[in-house]
Each structure stands twice: as C-alpha cells, then as structure tokens.
Write a protein that holds these residues in place. Structure first.
Motif, PDB file in Angstrom:
ATOM      1  N   ASP A   1       0.891  -1.390   0.079  1.00 49.14           N
ATOM      2  CA  ASP A   1       0.096  -0.024   0.170  1.00 49.14           C
ATOM      3  C   ASP A   1       1.377   1.237   0.099  1.00 49.14           C
ATOM      4  OD1 ASP A   1      -0.061   0.694   2.627  1.00 49.14           O
ATOM      5  OD2 ASP A   1       0.301  -1.030   3.128  1.00 49.14           O
ATOM      6  N   PRO A   2       0.512   2.240  -0.241  1.00 46.66           N
ATOM      7  CA  PRO A   2       1.673   3.190  -1.110  1.00 46.66           C
ATOM      8  C   PRO A   2       2.009   3.707   0.335  1.00 46.66           C
ATOM      9  CG  PRO A   2      -0.920   4.205  -0.998  1.00 46.66           C
ATOM     10  CD  PRO A   2      -1.022   2.690  -0.896  1.00 46.66           C
ATOM     11  N   GLU A   3       1.155   3.980   1.547  1.00 45.90           N
ATOM     12  CA  GLU A   3       1.642   4.545   2.861  1.00 45.90           C
ATOM     13  C   GLU A   3       3.166   3.457   3.617  1.00 45.90           C
ATOM     14  OE1 GLU A   3       0.705   7.168   4.412  1.00 45.90           O
ATOM     15  OE2 GLU A   3       2.264   6.805   6.498  1.00 45.90           O
ATOM     16  N   THR A   4       2.996   2.581   2.964  1.00 48.50           N
ATOM     17  CA  THR A   4       3.886   1.463   3.798  1.00 48.50           C
ATOM     18  C   THR A   4       5.021   1.453   2.498  1.00 48.50           C
ATOM     19  OG1 THR A   4       2.719   0.183   4.352  1.00 48.50           O
ATOM     20  CG2 THR A   4       4.574  -0.907   3.845  1.00 48.50           C
ATOM     21  N   VAL A   5       4.591   1.339   1.346  1.00 42.95           N
ATOM     22  CA  VAL A   5       5.897   1.841   0.260  1.00 42.95           C
ATOM     23  C   VAL A   5       6.679   3.558   0.659  1.00 42.95           C
ATOM     24  CG1 VAL A   5       6.270   1.983  -2.325  1.00 42.95           C
ATOM     25  CG2 VAL A   5       5.073   0.076  -1.472  1.00 42.95           C
ATOM     26  N   PHE A   6       6.350   3.865   0.526  1.00 42.51           N
ATOM     27  CA  PHE A   6       6.412   5.534   0.400  1.00 42.51           C
ATOM     28  C   PHE A   6       7.177   5.788   2.029  1.00 42.51           C
ATOM     29  CE2 PHE A   6       3.279   6.783  -2.349  1.00 42.51           C
ATOM     30  CZ  PHE A   6       4.160   6.680  -3.815  1.00 42.51           C
ATOM     31  N   THR A   7       6.702   5.438   3.296  1.00 42.84           N
ATOM     32  CA  THR A   7       7.137   5.786   4.202  1.00 42.84           C
ATOM     33  C   THR A   7       8.226   4.670   4.614  1.00 42.84           C
ATOM     34  OG1 THR A   7       5.133   5.339   5.659  1.00 42.84           O
ATOM     35  CG2 THR A   7       5.407   7.125   4.824  1.00 42.84           C
ATOM     36  N   HIS A   8       8.114   3.170   4.598  1.00 42.11           N
ATOM     37  CA  HIS A   8       8.904   2.104   5.544  1.00 42.11           C
ATOM     38  C   HIS A   8       9.409   1.275   4.064  1.00 42.11           C
ATOM     39  CE1 HIS A   8       7.453   3.568   9.498  1.00 42.11           C
ATOM     40  NE2 HIS A   8       5.970   3.711   8.088  1.00 42.11           N
ATOM     41  N   PRO A   9       9.808   1.886   2.862  1.00 37.16           N
ATOM     42  CA  PRO A   9      10.550   0.850   2.245  1.00 37.16           C
ATOM     43  C   PRO A   9      11.189  -0.460   2.358  1.00 37.16           C
ATOM     44  CG  PRO A   9      11.544   2.788   1.392  1.00 37.16           C
ATOM     45  CD  PRO A   9       9.773   2.803   2.835  1.00 37.16           C
ATOM     46  N   LYS A  10      10.775  -1.193   1.895  1.00 37.12           N
ATOM     47  CA  LYS A  10      11.755  -2.754   2.545  1.00 37.12           C
ATOM     48  C   LYS A  10      13.368  -2.324   1.511  1.00 37.12           C
ATOM     49  CE  LYS A  10       8.993  -5.643   2.465  1.00 37.12           C
ATOM     50  NZ  LYS A  10       7.193  -5.542   1.985  1.00 37.12           N
ATOM     51  N   GLU A  11      12.948  -2.245   0.536  1.00 32.92           N
ATOM     52  CA  GLU A  11      14.023  -2.527  -0.474  1.00 32.92           C
ATOM     53  C   GLU A  11      15.248  -1.102  -0.843  1.00 32.92           C
ATOM     54  OE1 GLU A  11      15.158  -5.639  -1.133  1.00 32.92           O
ATOM     55  OE2 GLU A  11      12.930  -6.055  -0.253  1.00 32.92           O
ATOM     56  N   ALA A  12      16.569  -1.339  -0.074  1.00 29.88           N
ATOM     57  CA  ALA A  12      17.380  -0.414  -0.522  1.00 29.88           C
ATOM     58  C   ALA A  12      17.542   0.244  -2.350  1.00 29.88           C
ATOM     59  CB  ALA A  12      18.551  -1.205  -0.618  1.00 29.88           C
ATOM     60  N   ARG A  13      16.411  -0.337  -2.931  1.00 28.46           N
ATOM     61  CA  ARG A  13      16.921   0.170  -4.700  1.00 28.46           C
ATOM     62  C   ARG A  13      15.532   1.360  -4.798  1.00 28.46           C
ATOM     63  NH1 ARG A  13      17.043  -4.078  -9.447  1.00 28.46           N
ATOM     64  NH2 ARG A  13      15.765  -5.285  -7.980  1.00 28.46           N
ATOM     65  N   THR A  14      14.402   0.460  -3.213  1.00 28.38           N
ATOM     66  CA  THR A  14      13.401   1.508  -3.392  1.00 28.38           C
ATOM     67  C   THR A  14      13.301   2.771  -2.844  1.00 28.38           C
ATOM     68  OG1 THR A  14      12.513  -0.359  -3.624  1.00 28.38           O
ATOM     69  CG2 THR A  14      10.592   1.694  -3.013  1.00 28.38           C
ATOM     70  N   ARG A  15      14.330   2.629  -1.677  1.00 23.23           N
ATOM     71  CA  ARG A  15      14.337   3.490  -0.857  1.00 23.23           C
ATOM     72  C   ARG A  15      15.444   4.752  -1.919  1.00 23.23           C
ATOM     73  NH1 ARG A  15      15.146   0.167   3.787  1.00 23.23           N
ATOM     74  NH2 ARG A  15      17.135  -0.158   3.483  1.00 23.23           N
ATOM     75  N   LYS A  16      16.129   4.099  -2.501  1.00 24.94           N
ATOM     76  CA  LYS A  16      17.432   5.494  -3.089  1.00 24.94           C
ATOM     77  C   LYS A  16      16.579   5.719  -4.387  1.00 24.94           C
ATOM     78  CE  LYS A  16      21.646   5.155  -6.231  1.00 24.94           C
ATOM     79  NZ  LYS A  16      21.467   4.112  -7.594  1.00 24.94           N
ATOM     80  N   PHE A  17      14.719   5.115  -4.842  1.00 24.17           N
ATOM     81  CA  PHE A  17      14.448   6.329  -5.865  1.00 24.17           C
ATOM     82  C   PHE A  17      13.866   6.755  -5.063  1.00 24.17           C
ATOM     83  CE2 PHE A  17      10.809   5.983  -7.946  1.00 24.17           C
ATOM     84  CZ  PHE A  17      10.677   6.339  -8.840  1.00 24.17           C
ATOM     85  N   LEU A  18      12.777   6.698  -4.494  1.00 31.52           N
ATOM     86  CA  LEU A  18      12.164   7.774  -3.509  1.00 31.52           C
ATOM     87  C   LEU A  18      12.770   8.506  -3.151  1.00 31.52           C
ATOM     88  CD1 LEU A  18       9.579   4.943  -1.337  1.00 31.52           C
ATOM     89  CD2 LEU A  18       9.589   6.620  -3.737  1.00 31.52           C
ATOM     90  N   ARG A  19      14.088   8.657  -2.947  1.00 31.56           N
ATOM     91  CA  ARG A  19      14.819   9.693  -1.998  1.00 31.56           C
ATOM     92  C   ARG A  19      15.425  10.581  -3.152  1.00 31.56           C
ATOM     93  NH1 ARG A  19      18.343   6.508   1.232  1.00 31.56           N
ATOM     94  NH2 ARG A  19      19.763   6.258  -0.809  1.00 31.56           N
ATOM     95  N   ARG A  20      15.348   9.843  -4.722  1.00 30.87           N
ATOM     96  CA  ARG A  20      16.166  10.886  -5.733  1.00 30.87           C
ATOM     97  C   ARG A  20      14.496  11.885  -5.823  1.00 30.87           C
ATOM     98  NH1 ARG A  20      18.041   7.227  -8.572  1.00 30.87           N
ATOM     99  NH2 ARG A  20      16.489   7.438 -10.242  1.00 30.87           N
ATOM    100  N   ILE A  21      13.538  10.828  -6.161  1.00 28.43           N
ATOM    101  CA  ILE A  21      11.981  11.702  -6.606  1.00 28.43           C
ATOM    102  C   ILE A  21      11.132  12.533  -5.581  1.00 28.43           C
ATOM    103  CG2 ILE A  21      10.465  10.030  -7.067  1.00 28.43           C
ATOM    104  CD1 ILE A  21      10.088  10.463  -9.230  1.00 28.43           C
ATOM    105  N   LEU A  22      11.605  12.244  -4.905  1.00 28.69           N
ATOM    106  CA  LEU A  22      10.550  13.066  -3.378  1.00 28.69           C
ATOM    107  C   LEU A  22      11.136  14.104  -3.028  1.00 28.69           C
ATOM    108  CD1 LEU A  22       9.213   9.857  -0.908  1.00 28.69           C
ATOM    109  CD2 LEU A  22       7.718  11.405  -2.708  1.00 28.69           C
TER     110      LEU A  22
END
Ligand code: ADP
Length: 243
Positions: A222-243
């Motif tokens: 769900d968006p809340e989980t993926v955006f605020t508690h991403p599990k994977e390093a690759r997701t975190r890296k992408f979100l850091r760049r885009i948010l």
C-alpha cells in the motif's frame, strides 16, 4: 479479476521483463513506479497486447491466455475488455472530440451511432469538456486532449484501464486537471493500472504501489508502507531521488 504470471520480454539481447507476476482485484488502482528504462511501459503494453510478450500467462475474467501465443480472436477479446490511455493521447486529428470518443464505441464495439453519441456526450461531460465536444484536437490544449483520451477509455466501460504516463507530455499547469479526472475515476471504483511519476496521485489514489527496477517488481504494497517504510534499498534510493 486480472492476473499475470511470469511475463517475459526481451528486445534483442536486452531482457526488459524478467518473470513479472501481478494480481489485480476489481476496483484496484495500481500505480507502477520506477526509474526510466525499468520496463514499466513494456509491462503495461504487454498487458494490453500492444506488445507481444515472449512468455507468460494472463487470466482475465474466466479466461486464461498464453501471452506469447494468444490467437487474434483472444487478443480481440482482451481489447474489448480493456482500454489504454496513451502518453501522447493518440487522438484522430481529423475527428472532433465527440467523434473520437464515439469511434471507440461504434468501430470498436459495434454500437449504433445514436447510442454511441449519447454515451460519448456523457463521458465528455464527466471529464469537464461539455463545451469542447465539437472541437478538433488541434484546437484543444494537451490537458483537454488527454481528457478526451480518458473519456474515450471510460466510454467503453472496460474491466480495466491502462494509463501510460498520462501527464508526462503536459505543461505543468495542465497536469492537475487530468489527475483530478483520474482521481474521480478511482473513487468511482474503476480498475486502473497507472504508470506515472506523479507521487501525489500515487499517495492519494493508489490501492497498491509497485516499484519496478531492472525488469522485475522489487517491492509492492500500500502507498503508505512503500513511501514511508520501503523495505528494499533500491526503492529507498529511488524515492530519495524523486520525493
Ligand atoms: P520504462 O517505461 O520503465 O521507462 P520501458 O518499458 O519503456 O521502460 O523500456 C525498458 C527498456 O526496453 C529500455 O531500455 C528501452 O530502451 C527498451 N525498449 C523499450 N521498447 C523498445 C523497443 N520497441 N525496441 C527496443 N528496445 C525497447
């Protein structure tokens, strides 16, 4: 309501989709995120049979299809139950907004002209274009053209609508109008699969967010989980760049 299993696709030697599986329930709004080149558009086009996958199975309704060897009859069956909203609208330049929406119903679905017109007018009213029905695309803004594209997709009442970066060709001031039409569709329970970089839309409208990278689904939730508690390093890296 729609499920795909082990979808594969290569262009030449490049493996663009590596065993992608996905399950979509009725009323889901699935937002697919990921860096450029990760395979998002190819996945969406494969789902709509605009691209032929090298392998994979699709279950839609009560049918199971081999995505590589589907017959033209099966592909026509899927096309009748789905609709696609393109980044560049794909409207007929020599048809008015009304005629563009009607064509999906008459040529696409074999509907009679007067009924098609009634439904097309309602769809155009629903996207806020009641005063633009007789305009040709060249006299409409990009945002208005995209809303015609969405009206055309809605009008056929598909099981699912695919959106391929629907706002990425628009000037920034026109993005909001298109997103609010999409949010309304989501609230009305229309099943949607959306490739977009619009994080606000993903947060507010998605029932599920999928993060793709390198041809695989890296993370989903769900968006809340993926955006605020991403599990994977690759997701975190992408979100850091885009948010
Ligand atoms: P995304 O939508 O995530 O940006 P795409 O699905 O558009 O990614 O593309 C994934 C990869 O496949 C990219 O490297 C792209 O260059 C390649 N690709 C996409 N379509 C074609 C095509 N028709 N021919 C060759 N390569 C393609």
């Amino acid at each position: 309501m729609l499920e795909i299993k082990n979808v594969k696709k290569s262009f030449g030697k490049q493996e663009v989709l590596k065993d992608v599986s996905l399950r979509v329930e009725k009323g889901d709004v699935i937002v697919i995120l990921g860096p450029s080149g990760s395979g998002k558009t190819t996945l969406l086009r494969s789902l709509a049979f605009l691209e032929k996958a090298d392998g994979g199975v699709m279950m839609l309704g009560d049918k199971s299809l081999d995505m590589h060897n589907a017959s033209s009859k099966d592909i026509a069956w899927v096309r009748k139950r789905t609709a696609f909203v393109f980044q560049n609208y794909n409207l007929f330049a020599n048809k008015t907004a009304l005629e563009n929406v009607m064509l999906g119903l008459t040529a696409g679905r074999g509907m009679k002209k007067d009924e098609a017109e009634r439904i097309a007018r309602k769809a155009l009213r629903d996207v806020g274009l009641e005063d633009r029905m007789d305009y040709y695309p060249s006299r409409l803004s990009g945002g208005q053209q995209q809303r015609v594209g969405i009206a055309r997709a809605m009008a056929v009442k598909p099981d699912v609508i695919f959106f391929d970066e629907p706002t990425s060709a628009l000037d920034p001031e026109l993005v909001g109008g298109v997103l609010s039409v999409m949010k309304k569709l989501a609230e009305d329970g229309v099943t949607m699969i959306v490739v977009t970089h619009e994080m606000k839309f993903a947060r507010e409208a998605a029932s599920k967010v999928i993060f793709m990278d390198g041809g695989v689904i890296v993370e989903e939730g769900d968006p809340e989980t993926v955006f605020t508690h991403p599990k994977e390093a690759r997701t975190r890296k992408f979100l850091r760049r885009i948010l």
